[in-house]
Scaffold this active site. Structure first.
Site: not given
Ligand SMILES: [Zn+2]
Length: 179
Positions: A7, A9
């Site tokens: 992922d 952020d």
């Protein structure tokens, strides 16, 4: 091939409630770029799977997203590292797409692109929806205690087989050590 899915952020860069809307707002989490460099050195292809609903909300354009990613790749290049490919979902919940995590459309795209089964592929996120998307593709969910990670750990809102580490660098060391 050895693949790792990240992922963005809250895992690679510091997250914001107000979205990361410009290259200036994209700031790496300490050690995260070194972690990707370390993974690359050990033969891992690193890809990103990220929800970017701010695109659908028109908070920034696709070309700005591209600029943000150029900054990320530029900072990685200095460390002889790179993200091989960035898979993103531009939609909001109201778009009812199949790619916004916790749905696993991005995972399916990754699987198709690299022509590999994602079973047990180390996949690292800081939010419940990341881990659920990873889990839905039989990848190995890994939670980091950066971004939303501490809250997710406290509330135990993660799949049963999730591994937990302080940050991307610690998770990466574990992955390489346990090959
Ligand atoms: Zn989508």
């Amino acid at each position: 091939m050895k693949l790792i899915i990240l992922d963005r952020d809250g895992v690679i860069n510091v997250d914001s409630m107000h979205y990361i809307k410009s290259p200036e707002e994209w700031v790496p989490i300490e050690g995260s770029l070194d972690a990707i460099s370390f993974l690359n050195k050990h033969g891992y292809t690193v890809v990103v799977a990220t929800n970017q609903s701010a695109i659908s909300k028109k908070l920034f354009s696709l070309s700005t997203l591209d600029e943000i990613h150029k900054k990320m790749q530029g900072l990685l290049k200095v460390k002889n590292a790179k993200i091989d490919k960035i898979f993103f979902c531009p939609h909001t919940d109201d778009d009812y797409c199949s790619c916004r995590k916790p749905k696993n459309g991005l995972m399916k795209e990754i699987s198709k692109y690299y022509k590999i089964n994602l079973k047990n592929v180390p996949s690292i996120g800081d939010s419940t929806r990341d881990l659920e998307a990873f889990s839905a593709s039989d990848a190995q969910p890994i939670l980091v205690r950066t971004g939303n990670g501490k809250t997710v750990e406290k509330n135990k809102t993660y799949p049963e087989n999730t591994l937990i580490f302080d940050n991307l660098l610690e998770a990466s060391k574990f992955i390489v050590k346990s090959e």
